[in-house]
Write a protein that holds these residues in place. Structure first.
Motif, PDB file in Angstrom:
ATOM      1  N   MET A   1       0.825  -1.179   0.000  1.00  6.85           N
ATOM      2  CA  MET A   1       0.000   0.000   0.000  1.00  6.85           C
ATOM      3  C   MET A   1       0.875   1.251   0.000  1.00  6.85           C
ATOM      4  O   MET A   1       0.525   2.223  -0.650  1.00  6.85           O
ATOM      5  N   GLU A   2       2.002   1.186   0.690  1.00  7.40           N
ATOM      6  CA  GLU A   2       2.907   2.336   0.692  1.00  7.40           C
ATOM      7  C   GLU A   2       3.479   2.572  -0.691  1.00  7.40           C
ATOM      8  O   GLU A   2       3.690   3.714  -1.093  1.00  7.40           O
ATOM      9  N   THR A   3       3.732   1.519  -1.425  1.00  8.01           N
ATOM     10  CA  THR A   3       4.283   1.684  -2.773  1.00  8.01           C
ATOM     11  C   THR A   3       3.256   2.331  -3.684  1.00  8.01           C
ATOM     12  O   THR A   3       3.614   3.149  -4.539  1.00  8.01           O
ATOM     13  N   ASN A   4       2.005   1.987  -3.506  1.00  8.07           N
ATOM     14  CA  ASN A   4       0.948   2.576  -4.324  1.00  8.07           C
ATOM     15  C   ASN A   4       0.840   4.073  -4.050  1.00  8.07           C
ATOM     16  O   ASN A   4       0.721   4.874  -4.972  1.00  8.07           O
ATOM     17  N   LEU A   5       0.901   4.465  -2.783  1.00  8.86           N
ATOM     18  CA  LEU A   5       0.858   5.886  -2.428  1.00  8.86           C
ATOM     19  C   LEU A   5       2.081   6.619  -2.945  1.00  8.86           C
ATOM     20  O   LEU A   5       1.991   7.759  -3.414  1.00  8.86           O
ATOM     21  N   ALA A   6       3.236   5.983  -2.874  1.00  9.78           N
ATOM     22  CA  ALA A   6       4.464   6.611  -3.352  1.00  9.78           C
ATOM     23  C   ALA A   6       4.406   6.819  -4.857  1.00  9.78           C
ATOM     24  O   ALA A   6       4.845   7.864  -5.375  1.00  9.78           O
TER      25      ALA A   6
END
Length: 166
Positions: free
Chosen positions: A1-6
C-alpha cells in the motif's frame, strides 16, 4: 500500500512540475514579444508609406451605434401602443354568472342530496297511501292519490317561485 501511495505521489509531482514549466514558458514568451493572443491592427497608420491613412467618405467609418439604434426607439413605442390597444378588457373576461364556480363545485354534492330527496318523497308518498287505505277501509283510488300528490308539488313549487322573486 505504501508503494501505491508513493507511485501516485511521484506522478502528481511530475504533473505539477510540467504545469509550472508550461506556465513559465507562456509568461516569458509573452513578455519577450513572442506569440500572444493580442494581434495589433494598424487601421489609421500605413506602415509602407509611414503616414496616417486618410479615410474616404464611403469607407466603413459611418457604422456607429447611433445609426444602428436610430429607428429602434420608435419601433418599440409603436409596438407598445399596439399591445395596449390589444389588451383584454377585464369586463369581457368576467363570467356571465358570478357564482358559476360555486355551482360547479356543488353539482357532485347536489347529486347525493337529490337521490336522498327522491327517496324521502317516495317514503312520504307511501305513508300517505297507507294512511288513505286505513281511512277508506279497503278501496284506494290510486289515480286520485297521484293527482293529489301532483297538485301538492305544484303548489309547493309555486310558493318556492314566489319566495325567489321577493
Amino acid at each position: 500500500m505504501e508503494t501505491n501511495l508513493a507511485v501516485t505521489a511521484a506522478a502528481r509531482k511530475e504533473r505539477l512540475i510540467a504545469l509550472r514549466k508550461r506556465k513559465q514558458a507562456h509568461e516569458t514568451g509573452a513578455a519577450n514579444g513572442g506569440p500572444s493572443h493580442f494581434a495589433f491592427k494598424q487601421r489609421n497608420y500605413d506602415p509602407e508609406t509611414r503616414q496616417l491613412r486618410q479615410r474616404e467618405a464611403g469607407e466603413g467609418g459611418d457604422d456607429t451605434v447611433e445609426k444602428n439604434v436610430e429607428g429602434l426607439a420608435e419601433a418599440i413605442l409603436a409596438e407598445d401602443e399596439e399591445k395596449r390597444e390589444e389588451e383584454l378588457d377585464l369586463f369581457n373576461i368576467q363570467p356571465r354568472r358570478a357564482n358559476w364556480d360555486l355551482k360547479r363545485d356543488m353539482t357532485a354534492r347536489m347529486a347525493k342530496l337529490e337521490r336522498a330527496t327522491n327517496e324521502a318523497i317516495a317514503t312520504i308518498f307511501r305513508q300517505r297511501l297507507q294512511a288513505m287505505r286505513k281511512d277508506q277501509d279497503g278501496d284506494v283510488d290510486l289515480v286520485a292519490s297521484l293527482h293529489a300528490a301532483q297538485t301538492e308539488r305544484a303548489a309547493g313549487d309555486a310558493e318556492a317561485g314566489e319566495d325567489d322573486d321577493e
